[in-house]
Design an enzyme around this catalytic site. Structure first.
Site, PDB file in Angstrom:
ATOM      1  N   CYS A   1       6.176  -5.257   0.637  1.00 12.78           N
ATOM      2  CA  CYS A   1       6.287  -3.934   0.006  1.00 12.78           C
ATOM      3  C   CYS A   1       6.176  -2.822   1.061  1.00 12.78           C
ATOM      4  CB  CYS A   1       5.265  -3.802  -1.112  1.00 12.78           C
ATOM      5  SG  CYS A   1       5.742  -2.546  -2.298  1.00 12.78           S
TER       6      CYS A   1
ATOM      7  N   GLY B   1       0.866  -1.171   0.000  1.00 10.63           N
ATOM      8  CA  GLY B   1       0.000   0.000   0.000  1.00 10.63           C
ATOM      9  C   GLY B   1       0.899   1.216   0.000  1.00 10.63           C
ATOM     10  N   GLU B   2       0.705   2.074   0.961  1.00 11.43           N
ATOM     11  CA  GLU B   2       1.570   3.255   1.064  1.00 11.43           C
ATOM     12  C   GLU B   2       1.963   3.382   2.528  1.00 11.43           C
ATOM     13  OE1 GLU B   2       3.723   6.522   0.801  1.00 11.43           O
ATOM     14  OE2 GLU B   2       1.902   6.686   1.988  1.00 11.43           O
TER      15      GLU B   2
ATOM     16  N   HIS C   1       4.990  -8.064  -4.377  1.00 16.39           N
ATOM     17  CA  HIS C   1       3.620  -8.386  -3.947  1.00 16.39           C
ATOM     18  C   HIS C   1       3.329  -9.876  -4.160  1.00 16.39           C
ATOM     19  CE1 HIS C   1       1.597  -4.411  -3.265  1.00 16.39           C
ATOM     20  NE2 HIS C   1       2.743  -4.019  -3.808  1.00 16.39           N
TER      21      HIS C   1
ATOM     22  N   GLU D   1       1.037 -11.648  -3.056  1.00 18.83           N
ATOM     23  CA  GLU D   1      -0.400 -11.952  -3.139  1.00 18.83           C
ATOM     24  C   GLU D   1      -0.929 -11.753  -4.560  1.00 18.83           C
ATOM     25  OE1 GLU D   1       0.928  -9.241  -2.164  1.00 18.83           O
ATOM     26  OE2 GLU D   1      -0.331  -7.511  -2.625  1.00 18.83           O
TER      27      GLU D   1
ATOM     28  N   ARG E   1       6.081   0.205  -7.437  1.00 17.64           N
ATOM     29  CA  ARG E   1       6.744   1.288  -6.682  1.00 17.64           C
ATOM     30  C   ARG E   1       7.486   0.716  -5.470  1.00 17.64           C
ATOM     31  NH1 ARG E   1       2.328   3.318  -8.757  1.00 17.64           N
ATOM     32  NH2 ARG E   1       0.946   2.898  -7.016  1.00 17.64           N
TER      33      ARG E   1
ATOM     34  N   ARG F   1      12.903   3.592  -0.357  1.00 21.49           N
ATOM     35  CA  ARG F   1      11.552   3.538  -0.925  1.00 21.49           C
ATOM     36  C   ARG F   1      11.577   3.868  -2.410  1.00 21.49           C
ATOM     37  NH1 ARG F   1       7.942   7.535   2.221  1.00 21.49           N
ATOM     38  NH2 ARG F   1       6.301   6.504   1.039  1.00 21.49           N
TER      39      ARG F   1
END
Ligand code: GLN
Length: 191
Positions: free
Chosen positions: A79, A48-49, A170, A172, A135, A106
Site C-alpha cells: 500500500c 500507512g501514509e 494489506h 498483513e 485508501r 494514490r
C-alpha cells in the site's frame, strides 16, 4: 538458520506484518533507524501514509539507508510502501525510493469507497486471496521488466521486479499467509 527480515516501524501497520512474517518462518526486527538495517536480509515497507512515512524516513536518517539496502536486498512494499517504491507517482514531482518501474495513482479507488475487500488471483502465490484495500493506490502502468502478479478491475494491484515485491492492498490484515511466504522465499533465494 532462518532469515531475518526487518519491518519499517515509523508508522502504519507494523505488528501485523511482524506476526505474518514470523508465521512464515522468518525472524523479524523492527527498523526505526539506519543501524537497525544491519544484519537484515530483507525489508518490508508497510501501509500507512506515504507522504508522512517519507518525512519520518528523512527525519530518522532512513531514506538513503533504505535506498542503499535495496541495492542488494529484497524489499516488499504494501500500500503506502508500494507508493514509496514507485518510480513515478501521479501528481507528485519526484518519486520517493524509486525502486520499482511503475507509475502509481494514490487513493485510486475513489473517496466514497475508503476501503473494501476483493477476491484476487495472485500469480505464483494464491488463486483465492482476499485483498484488503484501504485508501489504496493502483499501478497505472509498469515497465517491461515488471511482472504483474494480480489485477483488480483491470488495474495492477500486485507486481514484482526481481527482488522487489509490491502490492496495493494489506496482506498483513488477512489470515492467508501466502504472500508473506512468497516474500520469505524470495529473501531466501537472494541470500
Ligand atoms: N493504506 C494505505 O497504506 C494507504 C496509502 C495512502 N493512501 C497513501 O497515499 O500513502
Amino acid at each position: 538458520m532462518s532469515v531475518r527480515i526487518g519491518v519499517l516501524a515509523l508508522q502504519g501497520a507494523v505488528s501485523e506484518h511482524v506476526r505474518a512474517l514470523e508465521n512464515s518462518g522468518a525472524q523479524v526486527s523492527l527498523v526505526k533507524d539506519a543501524r537497525d538495517l544491519a544484519g537484515l536480509s530483507g525489508l518490508v515497507l508497510p501501509g500507512g501514509e506515504s507522504t508522512m512515512m517519507r518525512k519520518l524516513m528523512d527525519r530518522y536518517g532512513l531514506f538513503e539507508a533504505v535506498q542503499q539496502f535495496a541495492e542488494q536486498k529484497p524489499v516488499f512494499g504494501t500500500c503506502a510502501g508500494l507508493i514509496l517504491m514507485a518510480k513515478q507517482i501521479e501528481g507528485r514531482k519526484g518519486p520517493h525510493l524509486a525502486l520499482l518501474d511503475i507509475d502509481v495513482k494514490r487513493n485510486a479507488f475513489g473517496r466514497q469507497v475508503d476501503s473494501f475487500e476483493a477476491e484476487l488471483s495472485i500469480k505464483g502465490v494464491s488463486e483465492a486471496y482476499t485483498g484488503v484495500f484501504i485508501r489504496a493506490p493502483y499501478v497505472k502502468s509498469a515497465g517491461k521488466n515488471v511482472e504483474v502478479l494480480a489485477t483488480f478491475e483491470g488495474h495492477i494491484v500486485a507486481c514484482r521486479q526481481g527482488r522487489y515485491l509490491a502490492c496495493a492492498f494489506h496482506p498483513e490484515l488477512t489470515d492467508n499467509p501466502a504472500l508473506h511466504r512468497y516474500f520469505v522465499d524470495l529473501v531466501n533465494a537472494y541470500q
